[in-house]
Write a protein that holds these residues in place. Structure first.
Motif, short mmCIF file in Angstrom:
data_model
loop_
_atom_site.label_atom_id
_atom_site.label_comp_id
_atom_site.label_asym_id
_atom_site.label_seq_id
_atom_site.Cartn_x
_atom_site.Cartn_y
_atom_site.Cartn_z
N ALA A 249 32.57 34.08 45.78
CA ALA A 249 32.57 34.97 46.94
C ALA A 249 32.07 36.37 46.58
CB ALA A 249 33.97 35.05 47.54
N ALA A 250 32.47 36.87 45.40
CA ALA A 250 32.08 38.22 44.98
C ALA A 250 30.72 38.24 44.31
CB ALA A 250 33.13 38.78 44.01
N ALA A 251 30.19 37.07 43.94
CA ALA A 251 28.91 36.94 43.23
C ALA A 251 28.93 37.67 41.89
CB ALA A 251 27.75 37.45 44.10
N LYS A 252 30.10 37.72 41.27
CA LYS A 252 30.21 38.34 39.95
C LYS A 252 31.54 37.96 39.33
CE LYS A 252 31.81 42.64 42.07
NZ LYS A 252 31.43 44.02 42.41
N VAL A 253 31.63 38.14 38.01
CA VAL A 253 32.87 37.90 37.28
C VAL A 253 33.07 39.04 36.30
CG1 VAL A 253 31.70 36.48 35.54
CG2 VAL A 253 34.17 36.27 35.84
N VAL A 254 34.31 39.46 36.12
CA VAL A 254 34.62 40.49 35.14
C VAL A 254 35.44 39.85 34.02
CG1 VAL A 254 36.66 41.25 36.45
CG2 VAL A 254 35.66 42.75 34.72
N VAL A 255 35.03 40.09 32.80
CA VAL A 255 35.68 39.48 31.62
C VAL A 255 36.53 40.55 30.94
CG1 VAL A 255 35.34 38.22 29.47
CG2 VAL A 255 33.67 38.00 31.33
N VAL A 256 37.83 40.30 30.84
CA VAL A 256 38.75 41.25 30.22
C VAL A 256 39.33 40.61 28.96
CG1 VAL A 256 39.25 42.45 32.37
CG2 VAL A 256 40.59 40.43 31.75
#
Length: 582
Positions: A249-256
């Motif tokens: 849905a956001a068209a992105k991923v954040v890696v923490v």
């Protein structure tokens, strides 16, 4: 647990085309159906659904699976829910078994999966009964629904709390799963004690391991499951299963970097976050991430350790970058991690930071220039030399050309000289076209052929004495496992049922490659059994020719006549000439 025989029966009654078409409109394409892949962005359809094999596969990103897999991957449903939905539509009732440990002789992966699931349920129940653990989570700002979504639990402060969940506490499966540690004199104790427990799920939603965080002060702060047949830190990402719908849905991923970071971000509405599992970002991690989205943002602390971790992520990402894929790097203010930041400043401030993430190209060039200031000829030469191994890994032609342009300007070199110093990596798409009529791929091995035949018609393994190769060869081990499963099954088998059984296991990649190659070659029909029989005879004949006594002694009494051997050889030569895939 849901019996495997029921899964086989269910998949034999389900039409995968109808299931997928409810979510992704399909169009007829020869004997199959096609669409633009729902798991990655594309303009030309590379996603195919086979009604004969009841299997889907994307030739672009590699996504694949059965009707069950599709509901899990696309719909974000846990395995039991996906099975329940399909069973309801097929008019079947889902049976369940309640044995504490899987029966002996079952596939080891299935055994461990059941053990880990039972442990996860135990830890969740223990959380409900521990006021201290609940108070800790509330103090970190977590709500009950978020804790339930991630399956968070608690491991009691005792030496053998899991003995209450597993009457067979001495079972080898508990040790193999990484839940207990064998001590001196045969004594054992729980690996996780007095820790908040975070179950780690694979892409199918199965529990494959745990991460445990101490409640108070103590070392190590985080303790992960060891490497097991199910769990490898370099391959898995925490929260990926839960985050997949939000990532799309956001068209992105954040890696923490931590479990609590993922959970805290989800608590505040940033649900597209995942975390590495106490290890640096690997190329496998990057590949998985780019399969589900075009934009990956790596988020690190702003200190020196954070920048080192970011550089390692860059080193392992450049080799999998493709044109149209973006990687960015976000560095938080010193002393803050994502958990701290979003609790203090909220979702809008965090999303604003994400929008300001440094592109991979900027981070790469800025970091190299900081290490090798281009203020002199020596500095510029060192800068180019340091960039060389990174740029050599790039296979994205447009991105690679633009990066070389910028590096040339930074180093004060003409672009043509930079291109000569740092030549482009040859890509598959840049390779010269294969002459028409020539084989585009090497011919498959005989064992790979046997795998294809059994996958396409699993019942053949019951009617024929298909070999189970000895040794550690990848294809041989896969064939042995495939034949053993086919022979042991008590219900009729289908291609989809077999693929579902081995999903997530060590042989899955071999079977997917074999099935995809069979699709390309058009392998099917009434001749499969004839070709299988001839292939089996060739296998035993080859064992005799090699002087492989261990294999030859296992050979069934078959008549390897000269005429039959020659016919089998000619059949294989004809297929090899046609350009079969591996």
């Amino acid at each position: 647990m849901i019996p495997n025989d029921f899964i086989q029966t269910l998949l034999s009654r389900v039409d995968i085309v109808a299931v997928v078409d409810q979510y992704v409109p399909l169009k007829k394409a020869g004997t199959n159906f096609a669409a633009c892949c729902p798991f990655h962005s594309e303009k030309t359809p590379s996603f195919t659904v086979s009604p004969t094999k009841q299997f889907y596969h994307c030739f672009g990103c590699g996504a694949h699976g059965t009707a069950i897999s599709f509901l899990m991957e696309y719909g974000g449903k846990p395995f039991p829910d996906a099975v329940e939905e399909l069973a309801r539509d097929a008019g079947l009732e889902v049976p369940r078994t309640h044995a504490p440990l899987a029966a002996a002789g079952r596939d080891e992966v299935l055994d461990l999966s059941g053990v880990l699931l039972q442990a996860a349920k135990f830890y969740r129940q223990q959380l409900k009964e521990s006021e201290r653990a609940i108070a800790y989570l509330k103090g970190r700002g977590l709500s009950g629904p978020i804790a339930a979504r991630f399956g968070i639990g608690y491991a009691p402060d005792d030496w053998q709390p899991l003995a209450g969940a597993f009457p067979e506490y001495q079972s080898k499966a508990l040790e193999t799963a990484g839940l207990v540690i064998a001590g001196d004199a045969g004594k054992r104790y729980d690996r996780f004690r007095d820790r908040i427990m975070f179950p780690i799920h694979d892409g199918s939603g199965r529990v494959i391991g745990f991460g445990g965080r101490v409640l108070d002060k103590g070392e190590p702060k985080y303790l992960n499951s060891p490497e097991t047949p199910l769990f490898s830190k370099g391959h898995e990402l925490y929260g990926m299963f839960q985050a997949r719908p939000a990532i799309r849905a956001a068209a992105k991923v954040v890696v923490v970097e931590g479990y609590m970071d993922v959970v805290a971000l989800a608590q505040h509405g940033v649900e597209f976050a995942v975390a590495t599992l106490g290890t640096a970002t690997t190329a496998t991690h990057a590949q998985k991430l780019f399969r589900v989205t075009d934009t990956v943002i790596f988020c690190f602390d702003g200190d020196e350790a954070g920048r080192r971790a970011a550089w390692r992520a860059l080193e392992n990402t450049v080799s999998v970058l493709a044109d149209g894929k973006d990687a960015g790097f976000l560095f938080l203010p010193d002393g803050e991690d994502p958990d701290d930041f979003i609790r203090r400043r909220g979702k809008p401030a965090f999303e604003e930071l994400l929008d300001q993430a440094t592109p991979l190209s900027d981070f790469l060039l800025n970091e190299l220039a900081a290490r090798h200031p281009p203020r002199s000829a020596e500095g510029r030469a060192a800068l180019v030399n340091a960039a060389k191994p990174l740029l050599a890994q790039l296979t994205a032609p447009v991105f690679g050309a633009l990066l070389r342009q910028r590096l040339a300007a930074l180093a004060g070199l003409p672009e043509r000289e930079m291109t000569a110093l740092l030549p482009f990596q040859r890509t598959a798409s840049a390779a010269p076209p294969v002459r028409r009529g020539a084989a585009s791929r090497p011919a498959p091995s005989l064992i790979r052929r046997l795998i294809q035949y059994v996958l396409l018609e699993p019942e053949l393994a019951r009617r024929n004495d298909v070999p189970k190769p000895l040794g550690a060869d990848v294809d041989g081990a896969a064939l042995a496992a495939l034949v053993a499963f086919s022979e042991a099954s008590k219900v009729p088998l289908t291609t989809a049922g077999v693929m579902q059984h081995f999903a997530g296991g060590s042989h899955e990649d071999v079977f997917v490659a074999a099935l995809t190659a069979a699709e390309n070659e058009g392998l099917e029909g009434e001749l499969l059994e004839t070709e299988l029989v001839e292939g089996v005879k060739r296998y035993w004949l080859n064992a005799q020719k090699r002087g492989d006594d261990a294999e030859s002694r296992r050979a069934p009494p078959v008549d390897l006549s000269v005429e039959e051997t020659e016919r089998a050889r000619q059949t294989q030569l004809a297929r090899d000439h046609a350009g079969g895939g591996t």
